[in-house]
Design an enzyme around this catalytic site. Sequence first.
Site, PDB file in Angstrom:
ATOM      1  N   LYS A 133       0.909  -1.297  -0.001  1.00  0.00           N
ATOM      2  CA  LYS A 133      -0.120   0.125   0.001  1.00  0.00           C
ATOM      3  C   LYS A 133       0.862   1.265  -0.072  1.00  0.00           C
ATOM      4  O   LYS A 133       0.437   2.296  -0.511  1.00  0.00           O
ATOM      5  CB  LYS A 133      -1.009   0.034   1.174  1.00  0.00           C
ATOM      6  CG  LYS A 133      -0.396   0.304   2.412  1.00  0.00           C
ATOM      7  CD  LYS A 133      -1.510   0.208   3.558  1.00  0.00           C
ATOM      8  CE  LYS A 133      -0.937   0.245   5.078  1.00  0.00           C
ATOM      9  NZ  LYS A 133       0.045   1.196   5.291  1.00  0.00           N
ATOM     10  N   ARG A 187      -7.093   4.167  11.196  1.00  0.00           N
ATOM     11  CA  ARG A 187      -6.540   2.590  11.268  1.00  0.00           C
ATOM     12  C   ARG A 187      -7.392   1.925  12.118  1.00  0.00           C
ATOM     13  O   ARG A 187      -7.255   0.916  12.622  1.00  0.00           O
ATOM     14  CB  ARG A 187      -4.927   2.620  11.866  1.00  0.00           C
ATOM     15  CG  ARG A 187      -4.306   1.453  11.305  1.00  0.00           C
ATOM     16  CD  ARG A 187      -2.808   1.931  11.810  1.00  0.00           C
ATOM     17  NE  ARG A 187      -1.854   0.944  11.384  1.00  0.00           N
ATOM     18  CZ  ARG A 187      -0.993   1.326  10.663  1.00  0.00           C
ATOM     19  NH1 ARG A 187      -0.871   2.362   9.796  1.00  0.00           N
ATOM     20  NH2 ARG A 187       0.146   0.474  10.554  1.00  0.00           N
ATOM     21  N   ARG A 222       1.632  -6.781  14.039  1.00  0.00           N
ATOM     22  CA  ARG A 222       1.018  -5.879  13.274  1.00  0.00           C
ATOM     23  C   ARG A 222       0.179  -6.455  12.384  1.00  0.00           C
ATOM     24  O   ARG A 222      -1.312  -5.784  12.252  1.00  0.00           O
ATOM     25  CB  ARG A 222       2.286  -5.425  12.421  1.00  0.00           C
ATOM     26  CG  ARG A 222       3.272  -4.373  13.397  1.00  0.00           C
ATOM     27  CD  ARG A 222       4.499  -4.192  12.421  1.00  0.00           C
ATOM     28  NE  ARG A 222       4.304  -2.875  11.716  1.00  0.00           N
ATOM     29  CZ  ARG A 222       4.601  -2.868  10.327  1.00  0.00           C
ATOM     30  NH1 ARG A 222       5.529  -3.575   9.768  1.00  0.00           N
ATOM     31  NH2 ARG A 222       4.343  -1.730   9.734  1.00  0.00           N
TER      32      ARG A 222
HETATM   33  P1  AMP Z   1       3.160   1.941   8.920  1.00  0.00           P
HETATM   34  O1  AMP Z   1       4.225   2.036   8.162  1.00  0.00           O
HETATM   35  O2  AMP Z   1       1.654   2.636   8.209  1.00  0.00           O
HETATM   36  O3  AMP Z   1       2.915   0.482   9.000  1.00  0.00           O
HETATM   37  O4  AMP Z   1       3.103   2.437  10.516  1.00  0.00           O
HETATM   38  C1  AMP Z   1       4.210   2.161  11.312  1.00  0.00           C
HETATM   39  C2  AMP Z   1       3.851   2.068  12.479  1.00  0.00           C
HETATM   40  O5  AMP Z   1       3.404   3.453  13.019  1.00  0.00           O
HETATM   41  C3  AMP Z   1       2.588   1.342  13.236  1.00  0.00           C
HETATM   42  O6  AMP Z   1       2.947   0.000  13.280  1.00  0.00           O
HETATM   43  C4  AMP Z   1       2.127   2.091  14.369  1.00  0.00           C
HETATM   44  O7  AMP Z   1       2.795   1.736  15.477  1.00  0.00           O
HETATM   45  C5  AMP Z   1       2.490   3.472  13.827  1.00  0.00           C
HETATM   46  N1  AMP Z   1       1.117   4.286  13.017  1.00  0.00           N
HETATM   47  C6  AMP Z   1       0.928   4.607  11.767  1.00  0.00           C
HETATM   48  N2  AMP Z   1      -0.273   5.013  11.461  1.00  0.00           N
HETATM   49  C7  AMP Z   1      -0.820   4.831  12.796  1.00  0.00           C
HETATM   50  C8  AMP Z   1      -2.344   5.229  12.975  1.00  0.00           C
HETATM   51  N3  AMP Z   1      -3.196   5.395  11.805  1.00  0.00           N
HETATM   52  N4  AMP Z   1      -2.515   5.139  14.440  1.00  0.00           N
HETATM   53  C9  AMP Z   1      -1.625   4.636  15.416  1.00  0.00           C
HETATM   54  N5  AMP Z   1      -0.669   4.357  15.252  1.00  0.00           N
HETATM   55  C10 AMP Z   1      -0.071   4.472  13.766  1.00  0.00           C
END
Ligand code: AMP
Length: 197
Positions: free
Chosen positions: A14, A89, A145
């Site tokens: 994504k 999320r 995750r």
């Molecule tokens: P991602 O790259 O989108 O997988 O985000 C990496 C990490 O950032 C996640 O595992 C969460 O710890 C934090 N994170 C990103 N987006 C959110 C969100 N919308 N709400 C809470 N934590 C977030």
Amino acid sequence: MTRLLIVGPQGSGKGTQGVRIAEAFGIPTISTGDVFRAAVAEGSELGSQVKAIIESGDLVSDELTSAVVRERLSQDDAERGFLLDGYPRNVTQVMHLEEFLEGRGDELDAVIELSVPRDESIARLSLRAQEQGRTDDTEEVIANRLAIYERETAPILGVYGARGIVVKIDGVGSLDDITARIISALEARGLNRSAAA
Ligand code: AMP
């Protein structure tokens, strides 16, 4: 004005597709994961608040995350539209976003759901761990995750699905094929790419 959200499990591609679609539509990508990682790298106050949470694969608090997104969406370049990646999320964040957008007479036009089988996501994440060395790509954190995705994030597709704005895309194939699939599905809904792209 095109307001998009891209949703998919970790390893669905994504992030990559989000950037490509945003470019095609001439809108900025707003990735909360990128914002948090940059804050950690800079050693800012936000970074120190979220570092341990990101490393464990847990979610940052809804209040903090929504505040970060509101601030980003208030910048000039997001007036023409935006593509959100990784936010909202969970269902609480859906409500926070909605409240904010309603306040300025906006709403999401489409939610792109990138669907990828679990085994494929895990394989891609393990590869990314080797290539990029992200601290949240260890086996244990990946499992956490993905579990959080199933429990907290997948339900937002039910909320948006009930509104008829989810565009489900098969996320298996070459990068170019998947980008083309997304663009044609969005165009079929009357969302047009920017002339500049
Ligand atoms: P991602 O790259 O989108 O997988 O985000 C990496 C990490 O950032 C996640 O595992 C969460 O710890 C934090 N994170 C990103 N987006 C959110 C969100 N919308 N709400 C809470 N934590 C977030």
